[in-house]
Design an enzyme around this catalytic site. Structure first.
Site, PDB file in Angstrom:
ATOM      1  N   CYS A   1      31.703  34.189  44.934  1.00  0.00           N
ATOM      2  CA  CYS A   1      31.566  32.850  44.315  1.00  0.00           C
ATOM      3  C   CYS A   1      30.955  31.832  45.268  1.00  0.00           C
ATOM      4  CB  CYS A   1      32.925  32.350  43.843  1.00  0.00           C
ATOM      5  SG  CYS A   1      33.736  33.524  42.754  1.00  0.00           S
TER       6      CYS A   1
ATOM      7  N   ASN B   1      32.564  32.322  33.955  1.00  0.00           N
ATOM      8  CA  ASN B   1      32.393  32.270  35.408  1.00  0.00           C
ATOM      9  C   ASN B   1      31.254  33.223  35.781  1.00  0.00           C
ATOM     10  OD1 ASN B   1      32.622  32.924  38.171  1.00  0.00           O
ATOM     11  ND2 ASN B   1      34.823  32.569  38.197  1.00  0.00           N
TER      12      ASN B   1
ATOM     13  N   HIS C   1      31.844  25.235  41.848  1.00  0.00           N
ATOM     14  CA  HIS C   1      31.708  26.600  41.324  1.00  0.00           C
ATOM     15  C   HIS C   1      32.558  26.674  40.054  1.00  0.00           C
ATOM     16  CE1 HIS C   1      32.299  30.743  40.564  1.00  0.00           C
ATOM     17  NE2 HIS C   1      33.532  30.768  41.044  1.00  0.00           N
TER      18      HIS C   1
HETATM   19  N1  ACO Z   1      44.778  37.328  26.980  1.00  0.00           N
HETATM   20  C1  ACO Z   1      46.067  37.298  26.656  1.00  0.00           C
HETATM   21  N2  ACO Z   1      47.047  37.468  27.558  1.00  0.00           N
HETATM   22  C2  ACO Z   1      46.692  37.672  28.837  1.00  0.00           C
HETATM   23  C3  ACO Z   1      45.354  37.701  29.243  1.00  0.00           C
HETATM   24  C4  ACO Z   1      44.379  37.540  28.250  1.00  0.00           C
HETATM   25  N3  ACO Z   1      43.061  37.550  28.521  1.00  0.00           N
HETATM   26  N4  ACO Z   1      45.319  37.916  30.566  1.00  0.00           N
HETATM   27  C5  ACO Z   1      46.572  38.000  30.987  1.00  0.00           C
HETATM   28  N5  ACO Z   1      47.412  37.851  29.936  1.00  0.00           N
HETATM   29  C6  ACO Z   1      48.871  37.878  29.924  1.00  0.00           C
HETATM   30  C7  ACO Z   1      49.432  38.687  31.063  1.00  0.00           C
HETATM   31  O1  ACO Z   1      49.469  40.057  30.730  1.00  0.00           O
HETATM   32  C8  ACO Z   1      50.796  38.100  31.200  1.00  0.00           C
HETATM   33  O2  ACO Z   1      51.620  38.628  30.214  1.00  0.00           O
HETATM   34  P1  ACO Z   1      53.194  38.926  30.507  1.00  0.00           P
HETATM   35  O3  ACO Z   1      53.771  37.605  30.869  1.00  0.00           O
HETATM   36  O4  ACO Z   1      53.659  39.495  29.217  1.00  0.00           O
HETATM   37  O5  ACO Z   1      53.182  39.886  31.644  1.00  0.00           O
HETATM   38  C9  ACO Z   1      50.583  36.629  30.878  1.00  0.00           C
HETATM   39  O6  ACO Z   1      49.349  36.561  30.146  1.00  0.00           O
HETATM   40  C10 ACO Z   1      50.454  35.772  32.085  1.00  0.00           C
HETATM   41  O7  ACO Z   1      49.576  36.445  33.025  1.00  0.00           O
HETATM   42  P2  ACO Z   1      49.130  35.827  34.350  1.00  0.00           P
HETATM   43  O8  ACO Z   1      48.167  36.723  35.022  1.00  0.00           O
HETATM   44  O9  ACO Z   1      50.360  35.400  35.100  1.00  0.00           O
HETATM   45  O10 ACO Z   1      48.369  34.616  33.758  1.00  0.00           O
HETATM   46  P3  ACO Z   1      48.166  33.206  34.371  1.00  0.00           P
HETATM   47  O11 ACO Z   1      49.017  32.247  33.651  1.00  0.00           O
HETATM   48  O12 ACO Z   1      48.221  33.230  35.839  1.00  0.00           O
HETATM   49  O13 ACO Z   1      46.672  32.973  33.965  1.00  0.00           O
HETATM   50  C11 ACO Z   1      44.531  33.103  34.992  1.00  0.00           C
HETATM   51  C12 ACO Z   1      45.680  33.883  34.408  1.00  0.00           C
HETATM   52  C13 ACO Z   1      43.879  32.316  33.898  1.00  0.00           C
HETATM   53  C14 ACO Z   1      43.531  34.079  35.569  1.00  0.00           C
HETATM   54  C15 ACO Z   1      45.102  32.181  36.068  1.00  0.00           C
HETATM   55  O14 ACO Z   1      45.870  32.900  36.986  1.00  0.00           O
HETATM   56  C16 ACO Z   1      44.071  31.450  36.755  1.00  0.00           C
HETATM   57  O15 ACO Z   1      43.540  30.510  36.245  1.00  0.00           O
HETATM   58  N6  ACO Z   1      43.755  31.866  38.004  1.00  0.00           N
HETATM   59  C17 ACO Z   1      42.725  31.296  38.774  1.00  0.00           C
HETATM   60  C18 ACO Z   1      41.812  32.350  39.161  1.00  0.00           C
HETATM   61  C19 ACO Z   1      40.512  32.236  38.468  1.00  0.00           C
HETATM   62  O16 ACO Z   1      40.223  31.419  37.667  1.00  0.00           O
HETATM   63  N7  ACO Z   1      39.671  33.096  38.882  1.00  0.00           N
HETATM   64  C20 ACO Z   1      38.356  33.049  38.424  1.00  0.00           C
HETATM   65  C21 ACO Z   1      37.595  34.029  39.129  1.00  0.00           C
HETATM   66  S1  ACO Z   1      37.767  33.892  40.815  1.00  0.00           S
HETATM   67  C22 ACO Z   1      36.867  32.643  41.303  1.00  0.00           C
HETATM   68  O17 ACO Z   1      35.831  32.376  40.777  1.00  0.00           O
HETATM   69  C23 ACO Z   1      37.385  31.875  42.395  1.00  0.00           C
END
Ligand code: ACO
Length: 352
Positions: free
Chosen positions: A115, A309, A279
């Site tokens: 990124c 992204n 980004h």
């Molecule tokens: N659809 C539905 N449910 C989902 C999905 C999806 N696409 N993905 C995960 N889940 C579920 C998981 O299985 C989990 O279920 P459970 O509670 O029954 O186990 C629940 O949602 C929560 O999962 P988490 O992984 O804890 O989800 P979180 O609330 O952390 O959200 C996310 C995930 C959006 C990726 C978040 O962590 C985030 O915003 N992270 C930042 C990282 C990011 O944006 N990275 C981008 C790429 S890296 C970069 O460019 C820097």
């Protein structure tokens, strides 16, 4: 001598993949994706017809034309991607070939900083311009994620986030006093290397990693036969993995630090900022940073809603689009900042 961005271009491939489209393959929903990431849809390239380097070439041609030069004037290529056409050689030489400028035999450098790739590339280009080594550097960020994602429910936390696209910039010496790239800052923290990674195939072959049991170990009679194994295929270890919450927590802290570092180095107050182009990792990350540094909606450019992204391509696509819409103008103070896999992060401050 400073450098400047003399021309910008972008290319978004033609297939629009909405959140609803993804629900055909995995258990997810438009509501979940929009609420957590802000993404409504992303673009996918046409597989077997387009590749990362061909996407990059389309963006590059526009940037070259807008810079008022010809392809033959380009004297160095920098290509940032985490989804290259091949494991090796890098996509820089393929871009050169796609542009039809192999006769010039210019150098082509590939950047692997995910990124942060475009900012790393901009910083390198800036140094080459400052030393007088090159005069027309073509800097490209391009990704074709769609070929390498897990479209089952197992991969949903990663797959819904990413999209394909390319952005390009031509970097030249800046004659105008006070204008151009004012500062760039690059950072990394390798302790978090596996928290956002695609580890396979690779030379580690599974040793010392927590998922090592999934690999077959080599012996003296079978060197090298662990590069791609059935275990990797069966356990989906050939796809990217991400510790989303850890990435989120680190991203917001590092974004803040590296923006402040840029303004401190340039000895400018944050109140002078005209446009912040982060980004496009996740809309929630950008909004968090915007609120923390007290910027209005008009001072931050986001397009992740439409493109997802696009990793190394996200900043040049967003910068190009902001410029095309007249939101980056002559004399504006523009801050670029990125955070991503590695972890790596960086910023650039530009007087347009
Ligand atoms: N659809 C539905 N449910 C989902 C999905 C999806 N696409 N993905 C995960 N889940 C579920 C998981 O299985 C989990 O279920 P459970 O509670 O029954 O186990 C629940 O949602 C929560 O999962 P988490 O992984 O804890 O989800 P979180 O609330 O952390 O959200 C996310 C995930 C959006 C990726 C978040 O962590 C985030 O915003 N992270 C930042 C990282 C990011 O944006 N990275 C981008 C790429 S890296 C970069 O460019 C820097």
């Amino acid at each position: 001598m400073k450098s400047k961005i003399a021309g910008l271009g972008k290319y978004l491939p033609s297939i629009t993949m909405t959140n609803d489209d993804l629900t055909k393959f995995m258990d997810t929903s438009d509501e979940w994706i929009q609420e957590r990431t802000g993404i409504k849809e992303r673009r996918y390239a046409i597989k077997h017809k387009e590749t990362t380097s061909t996407l990059g070439a389309k963006a590059a041609e526009i940037a070259i034309e807008r810079a008022g030069i010809t392809k033959e004037d380009v004297d160095f290529i920098i290509f940032a991607t985490l989804s290259p056409d091949y494991y090796f050689p890098g996509s820089g030489v393929l871009l050169q070939r796609e542009l039809g400028i192999c006769d010039t035999t210019i150098g082509a450098l590939d950047i692997r900083n995910q990124c942060s790739g475009f900012i790393y590339g901009l910083s390198i280009a800036d140094q080459f311009i400052k030393t007088g080594m090159y005069k027309n550097i073509l800097l490209v960020g391009a990704e074709m994620h769609s070929m390498g994602l897990d479209y089952t429910t197992r991969g949903r936390n990663v797959t819904v986030i990413f999209g394909d696209g390319a952005g390009a910039a031509v970097i030249q010496p800046c004659e105008d006093e006070g204008k151009g790239v004012l500062t760039t800052h690059l950072h990394s923290d390798g302790r978090f290397a596996e928290e956002l990674a695609m580890k396979n195939p690779g030379s580690h072959g599974g040793y010392h990693l927590e998922d090592a049991t999934a690999y077959e170990f080599p012996d003296k009679d079978s060197p090298g036969d662990i590069f791609v194994t059935q275990g990797m295929l069966d356990n989906a270890l050939l796809y990217p993995n991400m510790n989303g919450q850890l990435v989120f927590k680190n991203a917001v802290v590092r974004f803040m630090e590296v923006i402040q570092e840029a303004f401190q180095t340039a000895q400018l107050p944050l109140s002078e900022l005209d446009m912040f182009i982060p980004h496009q990792a996740n809309l929630r990350i950008s909004q968090f940073v915007q609120k923390k540094i007290g910027l209005t909606d008009d001072q931050v450019y986001n397009n992740i809603q439409r493109y997802g992204n696009t990793t190394a391509a996200s900043i040049p696509i967003a910068l190009t689009e902001a410029w095309e819409e007249g939101k980056v103008k002559d004399g504006d103070l523009v801050c670029l900042a990125a955070f991503g896999s590695g972890f790596t992060w960086g910023s650039a401050l530009i007087r347009w």
